[in-house]
Design a protein around this motif. Structure first.
Motif, mmCIF file in Angstrom:
data_model
loop_
_atom_site.group_PDB
_atom_site.id
_atom_site.type_symbol
_atom_site.label_atom_id
_atom_site.label_comp_id
_atom_site.label_asym_id
_atom_site.label_seq_id
_atom_site.Cartn_x
_atom_site.Cartn_y
_atom_site.Cartn_z
ATOM 1 N N LYS A 124 0.638 -1.291 0.024
ATOM 2 C CA LYS A 124 0.071 0.038 -0.113
ATOM 3 C C LYS A 124 0.939 1.061 -0.122
ATOM 4 C CE LYS A 124 -3.852 2.338 2.404
ATOM 5 N NZ LYS A 124 -4.541 2.281 3.542
ATOM 6 N N GLY A 125 0.639 1.589 -0.968
ATOM 7 C CA GLY A 125 1.424 3.730 -1.401
ATOM 8 C C GLY A 125 2.751 3.501 -1.544
ATOM 9 N N ARG A 126 3.157 2.092 -2.611
ATOM 10 C CA ARG A 126 4.104 1.865 -3.463
ATOM 11 C C ARG A 126 3.483 1.777 -5.024
ATOM 12 N NH1 ARG A 126 8.437 -0.413 -0.983
ATOM 13 N NH2 ARG A 126 9.595 0.397 -2.745
ATOM 14 N N ARG A 127 4.203 2.312 -5.787
ATOM 15 C CA ARG A 127 3.522 1.823 -7.613
ATOM 16 C C ARG A 127 4.947 1.266 -8.333
ATOM 17 N NH1 ARG A 127 3.064 7.933 -9.439
ATOM 18 N NH2 ARG A 127 2.640 8.191 -7.314
ATOM 19 N N CYS A 128 4.006 0.568 -8.882
ATOM 20 C CA CYS A 128 4.996 -0.019 -10.285
ATOM 21 C C CYS A 128 4.063 0.448 -11.693
ATOM 22 C CB CYS A 128 4.840 -1.837 -10.482
ATOM 23 S SG CYS A 128 2.702 -2.286 -10.300
ATOM 24 N N THR A 129 5.023 0.202 -12.751
ATOM 25 C CA THR A 129 4.749 0.197 -14.198
ATOM 26 C C THR A 129 5.004 -1.284 -15.042
ATOM 27 O OG1 THR A 129 5.815 1.547 -14.005
ATOM 28 C CG2 THR A 129 5.725 1.373 -16.499
#
Length: 333
Positions: A295-300
């Motif tokens: 939660k709160g992280r991102r990925c592409t």
């Protein structure tokens, strides 16, 4: 050889003297003389050298000799000689009658047989661009010593000429001239050259289907094959669909366009209808089939549109549950 020839001539004269002794012994030849001391003969010409016998009324046996048979040759027994080549020679004459011998000599000068005219077989001729013909000529007299000629044209942009062979290279009029070398003698043929008109132009295709991004080439045939003007102009009536450059068609957008080719300066043309279609998307492949993130992280995630030449490659991203994750241009949060 000359010594043998002279010995033979002396023997002939001696024999003729013996023979002449049987003739009227009351009369003998006293003299024989040419009418002139110098004669002029043309190359190839045969003339009789006039001479006089004293006393008159005799019919002596005659022997004539040339000092150079390569220049002057003796012909027959009537005092005739022929000019063989240019130069001078001494011709001697010997008469035998009544047991007596008389002789004389003259100079024979052989000069060139000059031409009096040169005439082309044709004086007016019509040709088409690309045609060839040969012009013939005659020289009078036929035995003229010099027969060398030179050819020329008044406009080598219309016709060229080499050794009488004429080639039509451009529309217009020109004179072809033949002249006898070393003289003022010449003759002229007026030649009119016309362009070979184009009758038709035909494209290799009348209809063609293509996809956006593709290119293909249109060929054409002009008839007749020897038409003078083969320059063409290309045109597209809808450059948002297809463009044209020297016969190469580029499909740039979906729709229909007519590619037209026209013979320059004429209304002779042909056209090809080109239908251009978009390349549909067959599939989209993602770089990841599933991801786990805190939660709160991102990925592409990267998306690949197939086929690679698909016309429309715009991708719309969406999330089935935005309360869990959102996505914008492949970035998942």
């Amino acid at each position: 050889i000359m010594k043998v020839f002279k010995l033979f001539s002396l023997l002939v004269v001696f024999a003729m003297v013996l023979s002449s002794c049987k003739e009227d012994e009351s009369r003998s030849i006293e003299s024989i003389s040419f009418h002139q001391k110098v004669f002029e003969v043309k190359v190839g010409e045969t003339v009789r050298l006039g001479y006089r016998v004293e006393p008159s009324g005799l019919s002596p046996s005659i022997v004539m000799e040339s000092s150079n048979s390569r220049i002057v040759s003796v012909v027959g027994e009537n005092g005739s000689v022929r000019g063989v080549s240019r130069g001078n020679a001494i011709v001697s004459i010997t008469g035998i009658y009544g047991g007596a011998v008389a002789s004389d000599a003259c100079e024979v000068r052989v000069v060139d047989q000059e031409a009096t005219s040169i005439t082309l077989a044709e004086h007016d001729k019509e040709l088409y661009v690309g045609d060839e013909c040969v012009l013939s000529y005659s020289i009078v007299p036929d035995n003229a010593t010099s027969k060398s000629v030179v050819w020329s044209t008044t406009d080598d942009g219309v016709v060229t000429v080499t050794d009488g062979r004429v080639k039509a290279v451009g529309a217009g009029e020109a004179n072809v001239i033949v002249a006898l070398v070393g003289s003022q003698l010449a003759d002229t043929c007026k030649i009119k050259v016309s362009a070979v008109a184009v009758k038709s132009i035909t494209l290799s295709e009348q209809e063609s289907k293509s996809y956006v991004g593709e290119t293909f080439t249109l060929d054409y045939v002009i008839l007749p094959e020897n038409a003078t003007n083969k320059t063409v102009v290309w045109h597209s009536d809808n450059e948002r669909v297809a463009t044209i450059d020297s016969g190469v068609v580029s499909a740039v957008g979906a729709g229909t366009a007519n590619i037209v080719v026209t013979v320059l300066g004429t209304t002779i043309k042909d056209s090809c209808k080109v239908e251009v279609s978009n390349v549909d998307v067959a599939d989209i492949r993602l770089s990841e089939s599933s991801v786990t993130i805190e939660k709160g992280r991102r990925c592409t995630v990267v998306a690949e549109v197939l086929p690679a030449n698909a016309t429309v490659k715009t991708i719309e991203w969406s999330s089935s549950n935005i309360s869990v994750a959102t996505v914008n241009d492949g970035v998942i949060v």
